[in-house]
Scaffold this motif. Structure first.
Motif, PDB file in Angstrom:
ATOM      1  N   LEU A   1     -24.569  33.164 -24.327  1.00  0.00           N
ATOM      2  CA  LEU A   1     -25.896  33.056 -23.703  1.00  0.00           C
ATOM      3  C   LEU A   1     -26.781  34.207 -24.155  1.00  0.00           C
ATOM      4  O   LEU A   1     -27.969  34.037 -24.429  1.00  0.00           O
ATOM      5  N   ARG A   2     -26.164  35.403 -24.234  1.00  0.00           N
ATOM      6  CA  ARG A   2     -26.932  36.562 -24.668  1.00  0.00           C
ATOM      7  C   ARG A   2     -27.460  36.355 -26.089  1.00  0.00           C
ATOM      8  O   ARG A   2     -28.581  36.763 -26.408  1.00  0.00           O
TER       9      ARG A   2
ATOM     10  N   GLN B   1     -34.962  32.264 -21.887  1.00  0.00           N
ATOM     11  CA  GLN B   1     -34.277  33.560 -21.887  1.00  0.00           C
ATOM     12  C   GLN B   1     -34.034  34.053 -20.456  1.00  0.00           C
ATOM     13  O   GLN B   1     -32.926  34.460 -20.105  1.00  0.00           O
TER      14      GLN B   1
ATOM     15  N   VAL C   1     -26.976  24.204 -21.835  1.00  0.00           N
ATOM     16  CA  VAL C   1     -26.229  25.463 -21.733  1.00  0.00           C
ATOM     17  C   VAL C   1     -25.765  25.687 -20.293  1.00  0.00           C
ATOM     18  O   VAL C   1     -24.625  26.094 -20.047  1.00  0.00           O
TER      19      VAL C   1
ATOM     20  N   CYS D   1     -24.332  26.333 -27.219  1.00  0.00           N
ATOM     21  CA  CYS D   1     -25.386  27.354 -27.359  1.00  0.00           C
ATOM     22  C   CYS D   1     -26.035  27.290 -28.738  1.00  0.00           C
ATOM     23  O   CYS D   1     -27.251  27.418 -28.873  1.00  0.00           O
TER      24      CYS D   1
ATOM     25  N   THR E   1     -34.331  43.209 -25.979  1.00  0.00           N
ATOM     26  CA  THR E   1     -35.452  42.413 -26.469  1.00  0.00           C
ATOM     27  C   THR E   1     -36.636  43.257 -26.928  1.00  0.00           C
ATOM     28  O   THR E   1     -37.309  42.901 -27.891  1.00  0.00           O
TER      29      THR E   1
ATOM     30  N   GLN F   1     -30.427  34.138 -26.071  1.00  0.00           N
ATOM     31  CA  GLN F   1     -31.582  34.935 -25.633  1.00  0.00           C
ATOM     32  C   GLN F   1     -32.128  35.799 -26.781  1.00  0.00           C
ATOM     33  O   GLN F   1     -33.329  35.818 -27.050  1.00  0.00           O
ATOM     34  N   ALA F   2     -31.230  36.494 -27.461  1.00  0.00           N
ATOM     35  CA  ALA F   2     -31.647  37.370 -28.569  1.00  0.00           C
ATOM     36  C   ALA F   2     -32.306  36.549 -29.680  1.00  0.00           C
ATOM     37  O   ALA F   2     -33.306  36.969 -30.276  1.00  0.00           O
TER      38      ALA F   2
ATOM     39  N   LEU G   1     -33.897  33.687 -29.424  1.00  0.00           N
ATOM     40  CA  LEU G   1     -35.225  33.225 -29.014  1.00  0.00           C
ATOM     41  C   LEU G   1     -36.241  34.361 -29.139  1.00  0.00           C
ATOM     42  O   LEU G   1     -37.390  34.140 -29.530  1.00  0.00           O
ATOM     43  N   GLU G   2     -35.785  35.566 -28.828  1.00  0.00           N
ATOM     44  CA  GLU G   2     -36.667  36.726 -28.991  1.00  0.00           C
ATOM     45  C   GLU G   2     -37.039  36.908 -30.460  1.00  0.00           C
ATOM     46  O   GLU G   2     -38.200  37.158 -30.803  1.00  0.00           O
TER      47      GLU G   2
END
Lengths: 303, 303
Positions: free
Chosen positions: A87-88, B91, B147, A140, A53, A91-92, A94-95
């Motif tokens: 999921l990763r 996240q 999720v 996702c 991130t 996360q990426a 959203l960053e």
């Protein structure tokens, strides 16, 4: 000046967006965690792992894109439906959203999927068809879309391109079209299901071209990226056999249809055609022909 | 052995879960990025910023919890509805999910919100009421829930406690109940809306107790955490005035109701009562009385 950052730029779809973006006047910045094929269309390649991130914000601070085309995701066939990597990638993503807002970006288009829709007997419509993903991958993508639209409100403009079936050069060899082509090139029979499943196939260069058109348009929200021409798997496979003069090797019905495969998964392309103003350039016959040539030459040059 | 990791353990709800968890035989590990109030119930405090993803996996590897009670989120009044911090908490929560699975955890309960529901004239029902969050906060909670449920399938058991309105000791002073109490303690008039909005208020110790019961139960999916006793804001504020002998200072109708406030936001508590087997211990009268005493003694000890 228009400056676009393309994620997944060395991927199946991404690599085909670079030249069209450059020809439309974009200063193209491409990001990939993998090999970086040289391209005259790209102003600069950035070798960044988006799952780190801190590197994402540094990248966005350095590029300061006006536009973001976010195609990167975990996509290994057979694994991507259920992998925790999904999921990763949420996360990426959203960053990326937060960083894009921080640098004052104005237009973001990201890749969604037909896997977000509930099973339907009709063409999937962006607003009328229920969203009920059956897989972790689809869930996702859907979750990201919800957060993206809400987060962007009043900050920047977004659209969400829902990809259906696609094929073409550089496709993963385990997927349907390459596996049939490569088998037939080897003289092996193609052991297929009855192929009654109806799908929407679009050539990957057209998928890329549609994403570029969507990015340049002011259209917001979900937009199906598809041909609008439903076709059965049997027809696709038979066309490959015919184009390769190997019809006798195509064995429809040699395998059962897997239980989770839905009979129909097709797209309404009204938004793409009427609002984005985009239609396909490559029909299935020409696209399959080109794919066969590509696999033939790729395998010839390797051996 | 049952070992629980509690996130947000020094927060408004979290701090009240620690003793009940210990008394039910849990080995309690508490995580917080903030001050760590001492508590005989806690086997160990972990000072970790959950937004640092590498620290999350290290924490889970070190604690190896069988149970996870995930309450941490960005919660500053007036900011949490729209803050980009909501994305950061999605996240962090996804990182927790992956790490919890990696260490073989078996039961996870996380905090959702009534803000996930569409506006409704009836009590919100976990499965019948539409999910249509109006805010970034509600959208992020909903996206995480989607999720989480899908990711956990076949891996570990999950439930999602949707919190309605709550009050009690350690509440943020800008929120309704403390702001009225503190104003009246100062002899200032409480300038309120007409207070016709109907809500479900539950004392924070009961909210915590319900989460502990849910964690210990085998119940899966969304469960409203609420009293099941709808009450108007006017009734809450008037009760505070009466209990403080300051009814004349309560000015209902002094301010208009903000446009975005829905007339009714109440909960069905059928799942909580019949499936989890939990009912409230502290009624509104007793809870408000206790809150008034707490604010009085807190402010007295400060001055």
């Amino acid at each position: 000046m228009k400056r676009v950052l393309v994620t997944g730029a060395s991927g199946f779809i991404g690599r085909h967006t670079l030249a069209p973006l450059a020809s439309r006047g974009f200063d193209v910045h491409a990001v990939s965690s993998q090999a970086r094929p040289s391209s005259p269309a790209v102003a600069r390649w950035h070798h960044v792992d988006l799952s780190r991130t801190a590197d994402v914000s540094a990248l966005l601070e350095s590029v300061r894109p006006t536009h973001l085309l976010h195609l990167a995701w975990f996509a290994i066939p057979g694994q991507f439906w259920t992998s925790p990597e999904n999921l990763r990638w949420v996360q990426a993503s959203l960053e990326l959203l937060r960083a894009f807002e921080s640098v004052g970006g104005s237009r973001l288009v990201a890749a969604g999927s037909c896997a977000e829709y509930a099973t339907s007997d009709a063409d999937c419509d962006e607003y009328r068809t229920a969203i009920r993903p059956a897989t972790l991958y689809g869930t996702c993508k859907h979750a990201l879309h919800l957060v993206m639209e809400r987060f962007a409100e009043g900050k920047f403009s977004t659209a969400w391109g829902r990809i259906f079936h696609l094929y073409g050069p550089h496709e993963h060899p385990d997927r349907l079209v390459p596996s049939v082509i490569c088998g037939l090139l080897d003289g092996r029979p193609a052991l297929c299901t009855p192929g009654t499943q109806v799908r929407d196939f679009l050539h990957v260069e057209d998928v890329a071209s549609a994403f570029v058109a969507l990015l340049e348009s002011p259209v917001r929200g979900p937009v199906n990226i598809a041909s609008g021409a439903p076709v059965s798997i049997a027809a696709v496979v038979s066309s490959i056999g015919r184009l390769m003069n190997a019809e006798s090797l195509v064995r429809l019905g040699a395998r059962p249809i897997p239980a989770h495969e839905q009979p129909r998964l097709t797209a309404s392309t009204v938004r793409l055609r009427d609002e984005v103003g985009w239609t396909p350039n490559i029909d299935l016959e020409r696209g399959l022909h080109q794919s066969i040539d590509w696999w033939h030459s790729t395998r010839t040059s390797r051996s």
